[in-house]
Motif scaffolding. Sequence first.
Motif, PDB file in Angstrom:
ATOM      1  N   ARG A  31       0.798  -1.137   0.111  1.00  9.40           N
ATOM      2  CA  ARG A  31       0.022  -0.101   0.063  1.00  9.40           C
ATOM      3  C   ARG A  31       0.930   1.242  -0.109  1.00  9.40           C
ATOM      4  O   ARG A  31       0.403   2.371  -0.599  1.00  9.40           O
ATOM      5  CB  ARG A  31      -0.988  -0.019   1.140  1.00  9.40           C
ATOM      6  CG  ARG A  31      -2.216  -0.686   0.987  1.00  9.40           C
ATOM      7  CD  ARG A  31      -3.340  -0.446   2.100  1.00  9.40           C
ATOM      8  NE  ARG A  31      -2.831  -1.120   3.525  1.00  9.40           N
ATOM      9  CZ  ARG A  31      -3.100  -2.216   3.724  1.00  9.40           C
ATOM     10  NH1 ARG A  31      -3.695  -3.118   2.965  1.00  9.40           N
ATOM     11  NH2 ARG A  31      -2.765  -2.703   4.905  1.00  9.40           N
ATOM     12  N   ASP A  74       5.314   5.912  15.154  1.00 12.05           N
ATOM     13  CA  ASP A  74       4.823   4.600  14.513  1.00 12.05           C
ATOM     14  C   ASP A  74       3.619   4.645  14.059  1.00 12.05           C
ATOM     15  O   ASP A  74       3.388   3.962  13.045  1.00 12.05           O
ATOM     16  CB  ASP A  74       5.268   3.686  15.835  1.00 12.05           C
ATOM     17  CG  ASP A  74       5.211   2.421  15.061  1.00 12.05           C
ATOM     18  OD1 ASP A  74       5.758   2.005  13.837  1.00 12.05           O
ATOM     19  OD2 ASP A  74       5.020   1.269  15.808  1.00 12.05           O
ATOM     20  N   ASP A  75       2.648   5.322  14.916  1.00 17.70           N
ATOM     21  CA  ASP A  75       1.329   4.935  14.896  1.00 17.70           C
ATOM     22  C   ASP A  75       0.740   5.593  13.565  1.00 17.70           C
ATOM     23  O   ASP A  75      -0.223   5.389  12.738  1.00 17.70           O
ATOM     24  CB  ASP A  75       0.384   5.257  15.986  1.00 17.70           C
ATOM     25  CG  ASP A  75      -0.993   4.947  15.649  1.00 17.70           C
ATOM     26  OD1 ASP A  75      -1.464   3.950  15.201  1.00 17.70           O
ATOM     27  OD2 ASP A  75      -1.991   5.765  15.945  1.00 17.70           O
ATOM     28  N   VAL A  76       1.504   6.871  13.557  1.00 17.83           N
ATOM     29  CA  VAL A  76       0.980   7.573  12.163  1.00 17.83           C
ATOM     30  C   VAL A  76       1.418   6.915  10.955  1.00 17.83           C
ATOM     31  O   VAL A  76       0.888   6.858  10.023  1.00 17.83           O
ATOM     32  CB  VAL A  76       1.882   8.928  12.196  1.00 17.83           C
ATOM     33  CG1 VAL A  76       1.312   9.901  10.928  1.00 17.83           C
ATOM     34  CG2 VAL A  76       1.161   9.753  13.301  1.00 17.83           C
ATOM     35  N   LEU A  77       2.893   6.420  10.942  1.00 18.08           N
ATOM     36  CA  LEU A  77       3.100   5.745   9.632  1.00 18.08           C
ATOM     37  C   LEU A  77       2.121   4.357   9.550  1.00 18.08           C
ATOM     38  O   LEU A  77       1.852   4.185   8.240  1.00 18.08           O
ATOM     39  CB  LEU A  77       4.566   5.142   9.752  1.00 18.08           C
ATOM     40  CG  LEU A  77       5.623   6.466   9.960  1.00 18.08           C
ATOM     41  CD1 LEU A  77       6.952   5.960   9.484  1.00 18.08           C
ATOM     42  CD2 LEU A  77       5.265   7.518   8.680  1.00 18.08           C
ATOM     43  N   GLY A  78       1.955   3.777  10.477  1.00 17.25           N
ATOM     44  CA  GLY A  78       1.051   2.573  10.350  1.00 17.25           C
ATOM     45  C   GLY A  78      -0.464   3.083   9.959  1.00 17.25           C
ATOM     46  O   GLY A  78      -0.895   2.382   8.969  1.00 17.25           O
ATOM     47  N   ALA A  79      -0.795   4.165  10.498  1.00 17.36           N
ATOM     48  CA  ALA A  79      -2.281   4.520   9.743  1.00 17.36           C
ATOM     49  C   ALA A  79      -2.101   5.147   8.362  1.00 17.36           C
ATOM     50  O   ALA A  79      -2.937   4.790   7.911  1.00 17.36           O
ATOM     51  CB  ALA A  79      -2.662   5.906  10.777  1.00 17.36           C
ATOM     52  N   LEU A  80      -1.084   5.720   7.955  1.00 18.00           N
ATOM     53  CA  LEU A  80      -1.154   5.914   6.631  1.00 18.00           C
ATOM     54  C   LEU A  80      -1.025   4.729   5.454  1.00 18.00           C
ATOM     55  O   LEU A  80      -1.267   4.959   4.532  1.00 18.00           O
ATOM     56  CB  LEU A  80       0.090   6.883   6.380  1.00 18.00           C
ATOM     57  CG  LEU A  80       0.016   8.203   6.978  1.00 18.00           C
ATOM     58  CD1 LEU A  80       1.471   8.822   6.934  1.00 18.00           C
ATOM     59  CD2 LEU A  80      -0.892   9.199   6.101  1.00 18.00           C
ATOM     60  N   ALA A  81      -0.629   3.736   6.260  1.00 18.21           N
ATOM     61  CA  ALA A  81      -0.421   2.416   5.553  1.00 18.21           C
ATOM     62  C   ALA A  81      -1.657   1.669   5.620  1.00 18.21           C
ATOM     63  O   ALA A  81      -1.741   0.522   5.312  1.00 18.21           O
ATOM     64  CB  ALA A  81       0.851   1.517   5.870  1.00 18.21           C
ATOM     65  N   GLU A  82      -2.623   2.250   6.419  1.00 19.79           N
ATOM     66  CA  GLU A  82      -3.872   1.361   6.612  1.00 19.79           C
ATOM     67  C   GLU A  82      -4.752   1.169   5.432  1.00 19.79           C
ATOM     68  O   GLU A  82      -4.546   2.268   4.382  1.00 19.79           O
ATOM     69  CB  GLU A  82      -4.908   1.986   7.497  1.00 19.79           C
ATOM     70  CG  GLU A  82      -4.591   1.850   9.161  1.00 19.79           C
ATOM     71  CD  GLU A  82      -5.291   2.628   9.934  1.00 19.79           C
ATOM     72  OE1 GLU A  82      -6.151   3.320   9.542  1.00 19.79           O
ATOM     73  OE2 GLU A  82      -5.035   2.482  11.090  1.00 19.79           O
ATOM     74  N   PRO A  83      -5.553   0.161   4.981  1.00 18.77           N
ATOM     75  CA  PRO A  83      -6.111   0.296   3.679  1.00 18.77           C
ATOM     76  C   PRO A  83      -7.369   1.312   3.628  1.00 18.77           C
ATOM     77  O   PRO A  83      -7.948   1.686   4.764  1.00 18.77           O
ATOM     78  CB  PRO A  83      -7.000  -1.177   3.707  1.00 18.77           C
ATOM     79  CG  PRO A  83      -6.730  -1.590   4.946  1.00 18.77           C
ATOM     80  CD  PRO A  83      -5.504  -0.886   5.843  1.00 18.77           C
ATOM     81  N   SER A  84      -7.784   1.967   2.477  1.00 18.87           N
ATOM     82  CA  SER A  84      -8.687   3.044   2.515  1.00 18.87           C
ATOM     83  C   SER A  84     -10.080   2.239   2.480  1.00 18.87           C
ATOM     84  O   SER A  84     -10.957   2.727   3.028  1.00 18.87           O
ATOM     85  CB  SER A  84      -8.495   3.646   0.992  1.00 18.87           C
ATOM     86  OG  SER A  84      -8.603   2.799   0.015  1.00 18.87           O
ATOM     87  N   GLN A 114      -6.717   7.095   1.741  1.00 26.27           N
ATOM     88  CA  GLN A 114      -6.809   7.294   3.392  1.00 26.27           C
ATOM     89  C   GLN A 114      -7.708   6.385   3.847  1.00 26.27           C
ATOM     90  O   GLN A 114      -8.934   6.281   3.318  1.00 26.27           O
ATOM     91  CB  GLN A 114      -6.894   8.792   3.727  1.00 26.27           C
ATOM     92  CG  GLN A 114      -5.523   9.510   3.204  1.00 26.27           C
ATOM     93  CD  GLN A 114      -5.780  10.948   3.255  1.00 26.27           C
ATOM     94  OE1 GLN A 114      -7.102  11.299   3.476  1.00 26.27           O
ATOM     95  NE2 GLN A 114      -5.006  11.889   2.839  1.00 26.27           N
ATOM     96  N   ALA A 141      -8.193  -3.700   1.317  1.00 27.51           N
ATOM     97  CA  ALA A 141      -7.532  -4.542   2.403  1.00 27.51           C
ATOM     98  C   ALA A 141      -7.227  -6.121   1.669  1.00 27.51           C
ATOM     99  O   ALA A 141      -6.543  -6.568   1.614  1.00 27.51           O
ATOM    100  CB  ALA A 141      -8.366  -4.546   3.587  1.00 27.51           C
ATOM    101  N   LEU A 199      -4.759  10.743  15.928  1.00 26.14           N
ATOM    102  CA  LEU A 199      -4.979   9.309  15.757  1.00 26.14           C
ATOM    103  C   LEU A 199      -5.067   8.862  17.239  1.00 26.14           C
ATOM    104  O   LEU A 199      -5.728   7.776  17.310  1.00 26.14           O
ATOM    105  CB  LEU A 199      -3.638   8.855  14.984  1.00 26.14           C
ATOM    106  CG  LEU A 199      -3.531   8.969  13.581  1.00 26.14           C
ATOM    107  CD1 LEU A 199      -2.411   8.791  13.011  1.00 26.14           C
ATOM    108  CD2 LEU A 199      -4.820   8.386  12.697  1.00 26.14           C
ATOM    109  N   ASP A 208      -4.871  -6.263  -1.145  1.00 25.35           N
ATOM    110  CA  ASP A 208      -3.598  -6.147  -0.799  1.00 25.35           C
ATOM    111  C   ASP A 208      -3.241  -7.588  -0.165  1.00 25.35           C
ATOM    112  O   ASP A 208      -1.914  -8.037  -0.171  1.00 25.35           O
ATOM    113  CB  ASP A 208      -3.027  -4.884  -0.020  1.00 25.35           C
ATOM    114  CG  ASP A 208      -3.220  -3.852  -0.955  1.00 25.35           C
ATOM    115  OD1 ASP A 208      -3.182  -3.937  -2.131  1.00 25.35           O
ATOM    116  OD2 ASP A 208      -3.469  -2.604  -0.424  1.00 25.35           O
TER     117      ASP A 208
END
Lengths: 218, 275
Positions: A64, B41-51, A155, B56, A213, B59
């Motif tokens: 992703r 870390d959580d920000v980067l993880g969130a940005l990589a979350e499926p839309s 997003q 999901a 977040l 991927d």
Amino acid sequence: MVTAVAVEQWGGPVPRRHLRAVSNETAPPEAASPTLEELLLACGRGSSEAFDALYAELAAQVIRVARRVVHDPDMAEDVAQEALVEAWRTSPKYDPARGSARAWVLTIAHRRAIDRVRREQRQRDQVEAEAATAEREAAPGAQDTVVEVDFRRWQSARVREALDVLSDLQREAIELAYYGGRTQAEIAEQLGVPLGTTKTRIRDGMTRLREALKEVPR
Amino acid sequence: MSIHDLVSAYALDALDADERRDFEAHLATCPSCQEELAGYDDVLGALAEPSDATEAAADDAAAARLAASLRERIAATEQVAEGPSAPTAETAEPTRPEANVTDIRARASAPTGPAAGAESVPSSMPEPVRRQPRRGSRLLVAAASLLGIALAVTAGLMLADRGDSSQLAADIERIRTAEDVVEQPLGLGEAVAYVSASEGVALVGETPGLDDEETYQVWVVPADGSAPVPGPVMADGDSEVVWDTDLDGAAAIAVSVEPEGGSTTPTEVVTAVEL
Ligand SMILES: [Zn+2]
């Protein structure tokens, strides 16, 4: 504006870890399974089993991240594979004090994706250089038009909600950096604002995003 | 702004190469920046979350589909030497000539490494779709052992500047899109090798910086053990080179570091791609 997926109702995939915890009360405590950091360190000692486990946790995220930068799905898979091989190759140098395993791997993917976009762009530019010169002379300014991309399509609902807390200028800077793969200096140049202003937007925006977040449920 | 203020931009990957290097040097010694970085870390993880659920599922499916070939690839990939460093540490930096040859030989004769990983790959694994470069192979040793052998070369073999950049770009495109092209990491910075028996060789991408009076040079290493055939020189940094050469009987493409202008025998082989 592209809003291909905006019409879909957000149901949201529940993170697997959470699902496991809720659905299986008798599951061994989370501490029993190795952390991503432990897995990445084991990769660094040459354990392909650890890589398999890390892959299971991170591969979809890596794909992703690549797609959010390169857009093309096939190219994203290609970049993701390169990034995961790179993560394996350089894992002996991983130091947990300098970032989480996930951030470390996803950052490799992000950089690889940017490299790919720039390489493709460079090649297109060169191939089209002559023709473009002629066109530009015919229609000055036309080539400078920025193609607007709606980053919201990339997003999760949670990220959209958190980003809404930011000012428009903060959000713009963060989106250009993350999805556009631009450096602070490039963003400053593109937006025609001082570098210091851009740095401040990113720093304050990231702080607010991080805090927002925490407030938005997963 | 002090250097501490760059943590979030670093997390977001918005620093240029120089800033990143400086920040990483600082990060190594600054517990407060290390702690703040962990907070993103959580920000980067969130940005990589499926839309959404569709993304999901797609991927997860792609990850499952690619798992076997990834396993093959890591089994064929030699890991860097130990020692903490940040994500994108350059690892292919040329070293001193003597040290480099020794290094190549040492790696070539090392009994473990990637091969050890290969043994643990399940036997149900499909055959790799294409061959991976195996660095430190005996071919590389062959190239290294030829150092110092004088070789008479016709001047015509040394390709100079290919002329205007659009011609170069067209040549690269022709090789990249050739039917028999094989794309491989060059093992030199971010550079990639495109090798086509019918169209030739193109090396494209970011290579590690060299001293002012040094240049990279491309070589064809013949399979019969004869001397490497000198090819074009290539600048460091963001570079591209095309070599329309005959790959018949070639075992590998090698890249060396040479004095400005190139040489007729390789001085310091820094990488090779087996064909
Ligand atoms: Zn600091």
